[in-house]
Motif scaffolding. Structure first.
Motif, PDB file in Angstrom:
ATOM      1  N   TRP A 211       0.833  -1.217   0.000  1.00 15.43           N
ATOM      2  CA  TRP A 211       0.000   0.000   0.000  1.00 15.43           C
ATOM      3  C   TRP A 211       0.862   1.259   0.000  1.00 15.43           C
TER       4      TRP A 211
ATOM      5  N   TYR B 139      -0.570   3.992  -7.472  1.00 15.40           N
ATOM      6  CA  TYR B 139      -1.052   4.393  -8.801  1.00 15.40           C
ATOM      7  C   TYR B 139      -2.495   4.905  -8.711  1.00 15.40           C
TER       8      TYR B 139
ATOM      9  N   ARG C  83      -7.196   0.603  -5.218  1.00 12.44           N
ATOM     10  CA  ARG C  83      -8.041   0.382  -4.034  1.00 12.44           C
ATOM     11  C   ARG C  83      -8.128  -1.105  -3.750  1.00 12.44           C
TER      12      ARG C  83
ATOM     13  N   ASP D 278      -9.893  -4.741  -3.122  1.00 13.29           N
ATOM     14  CA  ASP D 278     -11.094  -5.400  -3.627  1.00 13.29           C
ATOM     15  C   ASP D 278     -11.759  -6.273  -2.558  1.00 13.29           C
TER      16      ASP D 278
ATOM     17  N   LYS E  43       7.541  -7.757 -11.349  1.00  9.39           N
ATOM     18  CA  LYS E  43       8.241  -8.397 -12.467  1.00  9.39           C
ATOM     19  C   LYS E  43       9.099  -7.344 -13.154  1.00  9.39           C
TER      20      LYS E  43
ATOM     21  N   THR F  95       9.808  -6.247 -16.079  1.00  6.24           N
ATOM     22  CA  THR F  95       9.504  -6.256 -17.515  1.00  6.24           C
ATOM     23  C   THR F  95      10.278  -5.142 -18.209  1.00  6.24           C
TER      24      THR F  95
ATOM     25  N   GLY G 145      -4.093  -6.778 -15.683  1.00  3.05           N
ATOM     26  CA  GLY G 145      -4.505  -7.419 -14.426  1.00  3.05           C
ATOM     27  C   GLY G 145      -5.203  -6.360 -13.580  1.00  3.05           C
TER      28      GLY G 145
HETATM   29  O1  N01 Z   1      -0.636  -8.035 -12.090  1.00  4.01           O
HETATM   30  P1  N01 Z   1      -1.221  -9.290 -12.885  1.00  4.01           P
HETATM   31  P2  N01 Z   1      -1.411  -6.845 -11.356  1.00  4.01           P
HETATM   32  N1  N01 Z   1       4.175  -7.782 -21.789  1.00  4.01           N
HETATM   33  O2  N01 Z   1      -0.162 -10.322 -12.808  1.00  4.01           O
HETATM   34  C1  N01 Z   1       0.481  -8.585 -18.395  1.00  4.01           C
HETATM   35  C2  N01 Z   1      -3.310  -7.833  -6.575  1.00  4.01           C
HETATM   36  N2  N01 Z   1      -3.854  -6.527  -6.777  1.00  4.01           N
HETATM   37  O3  N01 Z   1      -0.376  -5.953 -10.743  1.00  4.01           O
HETATM   38  O4  N01 Z   1      -1.924 -12.350 -18.306  1.00  4.01           O
HETATM   39  C3  N01 Z   1       2.878  -7.453 -21.813  1.00  4.01           C
HETATM   40  O5  N01 Z   1      -2.565  -9.642 -12.420  1.00  4.01           O
HETATM   41  C4  N01 Z   1      -0.246  -9.831 -18.028  1.00  4.01           C
HETATM   42  O6  N01 Z   1      -0.615 -10.512 -19.194  1.00  4.01           O
HETATM   43  P3  N01 Z   1      -0.726 -12.119 -19.143  1.00  4.01           P
HETATM   44  C5  N01 Z   1      -4.295  -8.853  -7.083  1.00  4.01           C
HETATM   45  O7  N01 Z   1      -4.148 -10.043  -6.356  1.00  4.01           O
HETATM   46  C6  N01 Z   1      -4.931  -6.252  -6.063  1.00  4.01           C
HETATM   47  O8  N01 Z   1      -2.407  -6.219 -12.198  1.00  4.01           O
HETATM   48  O9  N01 Z   1       0.531 -12.601 -18.512  1.00  4.01           O
HETATM   49  N3  N01 Z   1       2.016  -7.723 -20.851  1.00  4.01           N
HETATM   50  C7  N01 Z   1      -1.400  -9.247 -17.225  1.00  4.01           C
HETATM   51  O10 N01 Z   1      -2.385  -8.718 -18.046  1.00  4.01           O
HETATM   52  C8  N01 Z   1      -3.820  -9.027  -8.472  1.00  4.01           C
HETATM   53  O11 N01 Z   1      -4.249 -10.220  -9.053  1.00  4.01           O
HETATM   54  C9  N01 Z   1      -5.524  -5.066  -6.223  1.00  4.01           C
HETATM   55  O12 N01 Z   1      -0.877 -12.521 -20.563  1.00  4.01           O
HETATM   56  C10 N01 Z   1       2.487  -8.402 -19.806  1.00  4.01           C
HETATM   57  C11 N01 Z   1      -0.723  -8.091 -16.499  1.00  4.01           C
HETATM   58  O13 N01 Z   1       0.418  -7.744 -17.259  1.00  4.01           O
HETATM   59  C12 N01 Z   1      -2.339  -8.944  -8.272  1.00  4.01           C
HETATM   60  O14 N01 Z   1      -2.153  -7.945  -7.317  1.00  4.01           O
HETATM   61  C13 N01 Z   1      -5.052  -4.138  -7.119  1.00  4.01           C
HETATM   62  C14 N01 Z   1       3.832  -8.792 -19.694  1.00  4.01           C
HETATM   63  C15 N01 Z   1      -0.262  -8.469 -15.109  1.00  4.01           C
HETATM   64  O15 N01 Z   1      -1.366  -8.747 -14.355  1.00  4.01           O
HETATM   65  C16 N01 Z   1      -1.519  -8.596  -9.462  1.00  4.01           C
HETATM   66  O16 N01 Z   1      -2.162  -7.580 -10.211  1.00  4.01           O
HETATM   67  C17 N01 Z   1      -3.928  -4.443  -7.848  1.00  4.01           C
HETATM   68  C18 N01 Z   1       4.680  -8.443 -20.743  1.00  4.01           C
HETATM   69  N4  N01 Z   1       5.975  -8.778 -20.730  1.00  4.01           N
HETATM   70  C19 N01 Z   1      -3.345  -5.650  -7.676  1.00  4.01           C
HETATM   71  N5  N01 Z   1       3.989  -9.432 -18.527  1.00  4.01           N
HETATM   72  C20 N01 Z   1      -6.688  -4.852  -5.395  1.00  4.01           C
HETATM   73  O17 N01 Z   1      -7.700  -4.468  -5.847  1.00  4.01           O
HETATM   74  C21 N01 Z   1       2.785  -9.442 -17.932  1.00  4.01           C
HETATM   75  N6  N01 Z   1       1.883  -8.822 -18.698  1.00  4.01           N
HETATM   76  C22 N01 Z   1      -6.572  -5.241  -3.983  1.00  4.01           C
END
Ligand code: N01
Length: 530
Positions: free
Chosen positions: A43, A48, A52, A54, A145, A147, A183
């Motif tokens: 947190w 960003y 928030r 979920d 990651k 990236t 994600g």
């Molecule tokens: O990460 P993710 P996040 N080139 O791993 C893509 C928690 N969270 O930070 O699916 C292009 O879910 C990847 O694509 P793919 C929550 O548990 C909670 O968003 O690998 N794209 C995917 O679309 C969540 O699940 C909240 O094909 C690339 C995305 O990037 C976890 O954190 C809020 C890539 C990654 O999605 C992670 O969420 C935020 C590349 N090289 C997060 N590599 C709450 O609401 C990856 N992707 C509490």
């Protein structure tokens, strides 16, 4: 100089703070090492726009203090990141936690000294601690990651990671912005940035399911109602499968008449957010039942997106709903109806490289002022394997977990006495309300430590057999679900070459708690205490 403590806790997020408070209340001396420049864990780092939680605020909050429960007033059903961070800071002040926290202090190495049965912990700045217990509260999604596309250094615009969001205000007005990744992070920030930026381009590799958050301000009447019987709410959460307080309809979704089933989905869609997955008991267990939920959500996504081509691209494909973590959104799909938002499907036209002015895919070049990586984390094990942790006989945790993490109850690891992991792999962790799971484990550990102190025991270690049985049990429970069908970060699929092992425990928080209780009742069966 070496500082002597009873317990050394790594990480000053929700888990580390709760551990500090509880162990200190028991009379243990505790030091917390935090690599970041402030408390709050994810947190603190994930600031960003649109971030928030979920899980509903009243459930994603500490239960250990009834006074704290009564005095804190959440403003929204799903709290924003700034509000959660204010809460964490309030807790730290209220319980005088800061005096035992070393900020900007990264644990680089921890070595178990067999002669004294204590951990020697070294920070990157050379400071050392000598602790009987080493407690790793480093988070499951805390190592982003790395990236990086070719040519990134040539890009003259700015590149930001969602998980290391800068503290200065990022101004989107008049800017051409890219988000890579869809994600939860990408999904949450899309509508917010779309409303400010000149143009937003979202690069999507995999379309995911997302449920509306149904966020709303908390009224005074709602606040009073929760606080009038907070213990009942906590008990409901503890006895629900994911710690969210929802108990599924006990019927198989497929056995319910279609009209009734869709009515139940509709109700869940409009109110439950993440809990949609719990509408019926077998949505994550049975393919046919899951198909009904997946089809319902696909239909809902279609209703929100005007353009047929965009609609097709944004609709999740052939994987079962929930087997990759679904998002909970506030206007994600409708943001694509705006004229200043576009989508690039990089499963069809992959990104080749950054250029001086933007990003080039296999079929076009897109100019940007700002590129945001929202590409996720090295989940579950990334932060646990970053430091060098050396157990009995010189075996490192990296060696021990080279084929995937193994543990007893997700808490203890054979060969690593007196080392404990909070909401680590092998525990309900990310399949649950993580804060509830954290408090369950900390309370269980506190009782274990108290028991050992009374009995003059100073070494606690998972037996090899208990660890083997637990890993088998975690795998068995996972095989009963649909989760292993889909490559996801639950399985280590987010990082090329990472062992493909299903990491969280899918047996639910209630089942898990019962196992913890049974273990304690049997004199901590599965642990060697000496
Ligand atoms: O990460 P993710 P996040 N080139 O791993 C893509 C928690 N969270 O930070 O699916 C292009 O879910 C990847 O694509 P793919 C929550 O548990 C909670 O968003 O690998 N794209 C995917 O679309 C969540 O699940 C909240 O094909 C690339 C995305 O990037 C976890 O954190 C809020 C890539 C990654 O999605 C992670 O969420 C935020 C590349 N090289 C997060 N590599 C709450 O609401 C990856 N992707 C509490």
């Amino acid at each position: 100089m070496t500082t002597l403590v009873d317990a050394l806790v790594v990480g000053a997020g929700f888990g580390g703070l709760r551990t500090l408070h509880t162990l200190r209340s028991q009379g243990f001396s505790v030091a917390v090492l935090e690599a970041g420049d402030d408390i709050g864990g994810v947190w603190q780092f994930n600031q960003y726009p649109g971030a928030r939680c979920d899980v509903e605020s009243y459930d994603y909050s500490y239960r250990f203090s009834p006074e704290l429960e009564q005095e804190w007033r959440w403003s929204e059903r799903y709290a924003t990141q700034p509000e959660i961070l204010r809460y964490i800071n309030h807790v730290a002040d209220r319980f005088d936690l800061r005096r035992d926290i070393e900020l900007r202090t990264r644990m680089e190495r921890a070595t178990f000294d067999e002669a004294t049965a204590r951990w020697i912990v070294e920070a990157s700045d050379g400071r050392r601690w000598n602790a009987e217990k080493l407690i790793l509260a480093v988070g499951q999604l805390s190592t982003p990651k790395d990236t990086r596309y070719p040519g990134q250094d040539d890009f003259t615009g700015r590149v930001i990671s969602s998980a290391r969001w800068p503290k200065d205000k990022v101004d989107f007005a008049g800017k051409r912005v890219a988000i890579i990744g869809t994600g939860s992070s990408g999904v949450q920030m899309t509508p917010v940035i779309a409303s400010d930026a000149a143009h937003l381009t979202v690069f999507q590799r995999t379309a995911n399911y997302s449920i509306p958050a149904a966020n709303a301000p908390v009224t005074d009447a709602e606040d009073r109602a929760v606080k009038a019987d907070y213990p009942a709410r906590r008990e409901a959460a503890r006895n629900s499968p994911s710690g969210l307080g929802f108990v599924p309809d006990n019927r198989a979704a497929i056995d319910v008449p279609e009209a009734e089933r869709n009515a139940a989905f509709e109700t869940a869609w409009n109110r439950l957010g993440f809990g949609f997955a719990l509408t019926f008991k077998d949505i994550l267990l049975d393919q046919q039942s899951n198909d009904t939920a997946s089809a319902f959500i696909r239909g809902k996504i279609a209703e929100q997106v005007d353009d047929p081509d965009l609609r097709a691209k944004l609709t999740p494909g052939d994987f079962p709903f929930g087997t990759r973590r679904p998002s909970v959104d506030s206007g994600y799909f409708t943001a694509f109806n705006r004229p200043n938002v576009s989508l690039v499907d990089i499963s069809e036209t992959p990104i080749e490289r950054f250029t001086e002015h933007g990003i080039r895919t296999t079929d076009a070049e897109y100019p940007f002022d700002l590129v945001i990586y929202a590409t996720g984390f090295d989940a579950f094990t990334g932060s646990l394997l970053k430091p060098q942790i050396v157990g009995r006989g010189g075996c490192t945790l990296r060696e021990k977990w080279s084929a995937g993490p193994v543990s007893f109850l997700g808490i203890g690891v054979h060969g690593f006495p007196n080392m404990f992991v909070i909401v680590g792999p092998g525990s309900p962790s990310l399949l649950s309300n993580v804060l509830l799971s954290t408090e369950e484990q900390v309370d269980w550990l506190a009782a274990l430590f108290d028991h050992c102190r009374r009995a003059g025991i100073n070494q606690i270690e998972a037996t090899e057999a208990a660890e083997r049985d637990w890993v088998a049990h975690v795998n068995k429970r996972a095989q009963e679900t649909l989760y292993p069908k889909t490559p996801s970060y639950y399985l280590g699929a987010e990082i090329p070459g990472k062992p493909r092992v299903f990491m969280p425990y899918s047996g639910g928080v209630r089942g898990y708690r019962r196992i913890l209780e049974k273990t304690a009742a049997k004199g901590y069966e599965g642990l060697t205490l000496r």
